[in-house]
Design an enzyme around this catalytic site. Sequence first.
Site: not given
Length: 391
Positions: A181, A313
């Site tokens: 991220e 995810e």
Amino acid sequence: MKRILAIAIIMTALTAHAQSFETAHDAVLHMGIGWNLGNTLECCNYNKDSLIEKTTDCSVKAYETAWGQPQATRELMHLLKETGFMTVRIPVTWYPHMNADNVIDPAWMNRVEEVVNYVLDEGMYCVLNVHHDAGDQKSCWLKADMERFDEIDHRFRTIWQQISTRFNKYGEKLIFEGWGEIIDKYGAWIYPKDSMAFEACNRLAQSFVNTVRATGGNNSMRNLMLCTYSATTGGYYMHDGKVGYSDDALSRFEFPQDNVRDHLIASVHSYIPWNWDKNHAKLSDAHVKEIKQTFEKFDKYILSRNMPLVIGEYGALYCDGVYEQNGTITEEDKEEGAKYAQLMVEEAIKRDISLLYFMGIIDKEDRTSLRWSRPKTVEAIVKTYKKVRNE
């Protein structure tokens, strides 16, 4: 003329070589349902309360277990495989294990390779990445920042050169993911405050692909995963108290140039609707609608451009106990978590999107005793996958 001919011969050879590896589209189809080995090899000094900062033990085991999980085992991966999971994503944080010259500690690299082999030896796919080197904490150095781009890019390329060299003989079931991220220098999620952040992401993505390909061997055709800005699916954001809405992280996402065709994979993280399960909330019709609308965005911005997609995810973080629930997690909470997982798998698999659950279905001591922490969710994932695939 001779130079042009030589280049053409080289490119033809690379293309032929790449054809011996399955394409990115085929890989995503076969990756199916998977799981994240969370809070394990990505443990780091992520905040001032980190357990690592409270000890002088900086051994591999101390880092791997610092966030409350046992060390990964071959038996754990066997359980995942036997239950029906096909992919394990291994988030790894590298900076605590590098010296001043950005050389990775051999003991750490050896342990990472050992865990990767646990997965691959079971015949599953393994996704290996650079994880909490990126993020919004002070210790995170991997930023979408053009002002410091050369410095960041050099370190980023140095890490991937070492990882790629170590694993360049591994087969097609090992997939590299550039980062988890990544966000801008202001720590902005969903949509960057820094107008140059998208350009920084694109340039780092190109560096990732170039660096991996340059190490040769099977890396010349390995399937590579690339996340959107902050791995987001887009939506509402807040900067300095100002609220906006943007899907630019999806619409402006582009694959870098590659010297082989169809060996790049797009990736997002989807916890939509955010915090839907907090305080024992139920999966409402509005939640279901938002989830389906998110998949429609994937259709519009990613799949329509012929980009294979992995949801790296997803999960019901409160129902699973990853985030602290208000009071004891009830059986109703667990049932709601299973409903959510079923819906996610239905929407993903019918689109040939692979999706990898984040951590909570098997957690802490259950990883050692080989007992599912959320058996209803596991059953929902596996049964729904088989139903959609007509297996």
